[in-house]
Design a protein around this motif. Structure first.
Motif, mmCIF file in Angstrom:
data_model
loop_
_atom_site.group_PDB
_atom_site.id
_atom_site.type_symbol
_atom_site.label_atom_id
_atom_site.label_comp_id
_atom_site.label_asym_id
_atom_site.label_seq_id
_atom_site.Cartn_x
_atom_site.Cartn_y
_atom_site.Cartn_z
ATOM 1 N N MET A 1 29.748 -36.327 -4.918
ATOM 2 C CA MET A 1 28.859 -36.262 -3.792
ATOM 3 C C MET A 1 29.100 -37.482 -2.903
ATOM 4 S SD MET A 1 24.793 -35.879 -4.019
ATOM 5 C CE MET A 1 24.076 -34.704 -2.964
ATOM 6 N N ASN A 2 29.122 -37.269 -1.611
ATOM 7 C CA ASN A 2 29.365 -38.358 -0.662
ATOM 8 C C ASN A 2 28.151 -39.276 -0.558
ATOM 9 O OD1 ASN A 2 31.842 -37.284 -0.134
ATOM 10 N ND2 ASN A 2 31.142 -36.136 1.658
ATOM 11 N N LYS A 3 28.451 -40.532 -0.314
ATOM 12 C CA LYS A 3 27.386 -41.511 -0.123
ATOM 13 C C LYS A 3 26.804 -41.350 1.283
ATOM 14 C CE LYS A 3 26.428 -46.360 -0.707
ATOM 15 N NZ LYS A 3 26.943 -47.679 -1.010
ATOM 16 N N ALA A 4 25.470 -41.522 1.413
ATOM 17 C CA ALA A 4 24.810 -41.368 2.708
ATOM 18 C C ALA A 4 25.256 -42.480 3.655
ATOM 19 C CB ALA A 4 23.299 -41.414 2.524
ATOM 20 N N SER A 5 25.409 -42.110 4.912
ATOM 21 C CA SER A 5 25.851 -43.092 5.898
ATOM 22 C C SER A 5 24.684 -44.019 6.268
ATOM 23 C CB SER A 5 26.368 -42.396 7.154
ATOM 24 O OG SER A 5 25.303 -41.749 7.812
ATOM 25 N N LYS A 6 25.055 -45.126 6.894
ATOM 26 C CA LYS A 6 24.043 -46.101 7.305
ATOM 27 C C LYS A 6 23.108 -45.490 8.345
ATOM 28 C CE LYS A 6 23.512 -50.761 9.067
ATOM 29 N NZ LYS A 6 24.152 -51.969 9.513
ATOM 30 N N ARG A 7 23.676 -44.712 9.250
ATOM 31 C CA ARG A 7 22.864 -44.062 10.280
ATOM 32 C C ARG A 7 21.864 -43.090 9.655
ATOM 33 N NH1 ARG A 7 24.239 -41.645 16.030
ATOM 34 N NH2 ARG A 7 22.537 -40.173 16.129
ATOM 35 N N TRP A 8 22.305 -42.327 8.676
ATOM 36 C CA TRP A 8 21.424 -41.387 7.994
ATOM 37 C C TRP A 8 20.286 -42.133 7.289
ATOM 38 C CZ3 TRP A 8 19.663 -36.711 7.773
ATOM 39 C CH2 TRP A 8 18.956 -36.296 6.655
ATOM 40 N N ASN A 9 20.598 -43.225 6.632
ATOM 41 C CA ASN A 9 19.563 -44.001 5.944
ATOM 42 C C ASN A 9 18.558 -44.593 6.929
ATOM 43 O OD1 ASN A 9 20.456 -43.530 3.354
ATOM 44 N ND2 ASN A 9 21.827 -45.288 3.352
ATOM 45 N N MET A 10 19.024 -45.056 8.079
ATOM 46 C CA MET A 10 18.122 -45.598 9.095
ATOM 47 C C MET A 10 17.218 -44.502 9.657
ATOM 48 S SD MET A 10 20.642 -48.288 11.060
ATOM 49 C CE MET A 10 19.637 -48.253 12.518
ATOM 50 N N LEU A 11 17.792 -43.327 9.893
ATOM 51 C CA LEU A 11 17.016 -42.201 10.395
ATOM 52 C C LEU A 11 15.965 -41.772 9.371
ATOM 53 C CD1 LEU A 11 16.605 -40.046 12.598
ATOM 54 C CD2 LEU A 11 18.281 -38.642 11.346
ATOM 55 N N ARG A 12 16.368 -41.705 8.142
ATOM 56 C CA ARG A 12 15.450 -41.324 7.061
ATOM 57 C C ARG A 12 14.301 -42.318 6.952
ATOM 58 N NH1 ARG A 12 15.538 -42.450 1.288
ATOM 59 N NH2 ARG A 12 14.540 -40.729 0.195
ATOM 60 N N HIS A 13 14.628 -43.597 7.003
ATOM 61 C CA HIS A 13 13.610 -44.631 6.912
ATOM 62 C C HIS A 13 12.630 -44.549 8.082
ATOM 63 C CE1 HIS A 13 11.815 -48.438 5.809
ATOM 64 N NE2 HIS A 13 11.976 -48.849 7.060
ATOM 65 N N SER A 14 13.140 -44.327 9.287
ATOM 66 C CA SER A 14 12.253 -44.261 10.453
ATOM 67 C C SER A 14 11.357 -43.025 10.409
ATOM 68 C CB SER A 14 13.061 -44.305 11.747
ATOM 69 O OG SER A 14 13.870 -43.168 11.859
ATOM 70 N N VAL A 15 11.885 -41.915 9.924
ATOM 71 C CA VAL A 15 11.074 -40.696 9.803
ATOM 72 C C VAL A 15 9.968 -40.891 8.765
ATOM 73 C CG1 VAL A 15 11.128 -38.301 9.021
ATOM 74 C CG2 VAL A 15 12.822 -39.110 10.648
ATOM 75 N N LEU A 16 10.314 -41.497 7.657
ATOM 76 C CA LEU A 16 9.298 -41.735 6.626
ATOM 77 C C LEU A 16 8.232 -42.723 7.114
ATOM 78 C CD1 LEU A 16 11.540 -41.904 3.446
ATOM 79 C CD2 LEU A 16 9.893 -40.125 4.036
ATOM 80 N N GLU A 17 8.639 -43.731 7.853
ATOM 81 C CA GLU A 17 7.682 -44.699 8.403
ATOM 82 C C GLU A 17 6.757 -44.035 9.422
ATOM 83 O OE1 GLU A 17 5.509 -47.947 8.917
ATOM 84 O OE2 GLU A 17 7.093 -47.748 7.415
ATOM 85 N N ARG A 18 7.318 -43.202 10.270
ATOM 86 C CA ARG A 18 6.488 -42.505 11.254
ATOM 87 C C ARG A 18 5.537 -41.525 10.577
ATOM 88 N NH1 ARG A 18 7.994 -39.919 16.985
ATOM 89 N NH2 ARG A 18 6.063 -38.771 17.250
ATOM 90 N N THR A 19 6.004 -40.850 9.563
ATOM 91 C CA THR A 19 5.146 -39.941 8.806
ATOM 92 C C THR A 19 3.980 -40.703 8.197
ATOM 93 O OG1 THR A 19 7.034 -38.523 8.295
ATOM 94 C CG2 THR A 19 5.088 -38.286 6.924
ATOM 95 N N ARG A 20 4.264 -41.844 7.661
ATOM 96 C CA ARG A 20 3.198 -42.659 7.062
ATOM 97 C C ARG A 20 2.205 -43.108 8.130
ATOM 98 N NH1 ARG A 20 3.381 -48.311 4.094
ATOM 99 N NH2 ARG A 20 1.554 -48.001 2.817
ATOM 100 N N ARG A 21 2.700 -43.536 9.286
ATOM 101 C CA ARG A 21 1.821 -43.988 10.369
ATOM 102 C C ARG A 21 0.948 -42.868 10.903
ATOM 103 N NH1 ARG A 21 6.079 -46.479 12.816
ATOM 104 N NH2 ARG A 21 6.117 -44.858 14.374
ATOM 105 N N GLU A 22 1.504 -41.670 11.020
ATOM 106 C CA GLU A 22 0.771 -40.570 11.645
ATOM 107 C C GLU A 22 -0.045 -39.741 10.668
ATOM 108 O OE1 GLU A 22 3.269 -38.237 14.114
ATOM 109 O OE2 GLU A 22 3.707 -39.896 15.461
ATOM 110 N N VAL A 23 0.274 -39.783 9.399
ATOM 111 C CA VAL A 23 -0.448 -38.952 8.436
ATOM 112 C C VAL A 23 -1.360 -39.773 7.540
ATOM 113 C CG1 VAL A 23 -0.165 -37.349 6.520
ATOM 114 C CG2 VAL A 23 1.367 -37.205 8.466
ATOM 115 N N ILE A 24 -0.879 -40.855 6.991
ATOM 116 C CA ILE A 24 -1.644 -41.622 6.006
ATOM 117 C C ILE A 24 -2.622 -42.585 6.674
ATOM 118 C CG2 ILE A 24 -1.472 -43.225 4.075
ATOM 119 C CD1 ILE A 24 -0.395 -40.447 3.422
ATOM 120 N N GLU A 25 -2.160 -43.361 7.633
ATOM 121 C CA GLU A 25 -2.999 -44.409 8.226
ATOM 122 C C GLU A 25 -4.247 -43.893 8.938
ATOM 123 O OE1 GLU A 25 -0.605 -47.109 10.469
ATOM 124 O OE2 GLU A 25 0.547 -47.712 8.700
#
Length: 98
Positions: free
Chosen positions: A1-25
């Protein structure tokens, strides 16, 4: 399996952070509502249990009894909501870290 790219990891992190801000907080005050309801219920229940019963109840005593009963009925629902919120928050934290 290929390793995730840096761009993909940054996108994933930003989506999870936004989800937390808009749903949990936005549900953060739920913790304070739960705490206030629990304290009100326990103090009211203790007051009713330990207080000397008078022969007559006033309107204020009747309102207090109904408020304590409403707090007691709300506690199971609030407990479920707080536990679910905390579990979702921990899951998002874990996904962000790893």
């Amino acid at each position: 399996m290929n390793k995730a790219s840096k761009r993909w990891n940054m996108l994933r992190h930003s989506v999870l952070e936004r989800t937390r801000r808009e749903v949990i907080e936005p549900f953060g005050p739920l913790y304070l509502i739960f705490l206030g309801t629990s304290v009100f219920y326990l103090i009211g229940l203790g007051r009713l249990s330990l207080a000397q019963q008078t022969a007559e109840y006033s309107v204020l005593a009747a309102i207090l009894i109904f408020a304590i009963a409403a707090a007691g009925l709300a506690l199971p629902f609030l407990t479920g909501a707080v536990l679910t919120l905390r579990a979702a928050d921990r899951k998002l934290e874990r996904l962000q870290r790893g």
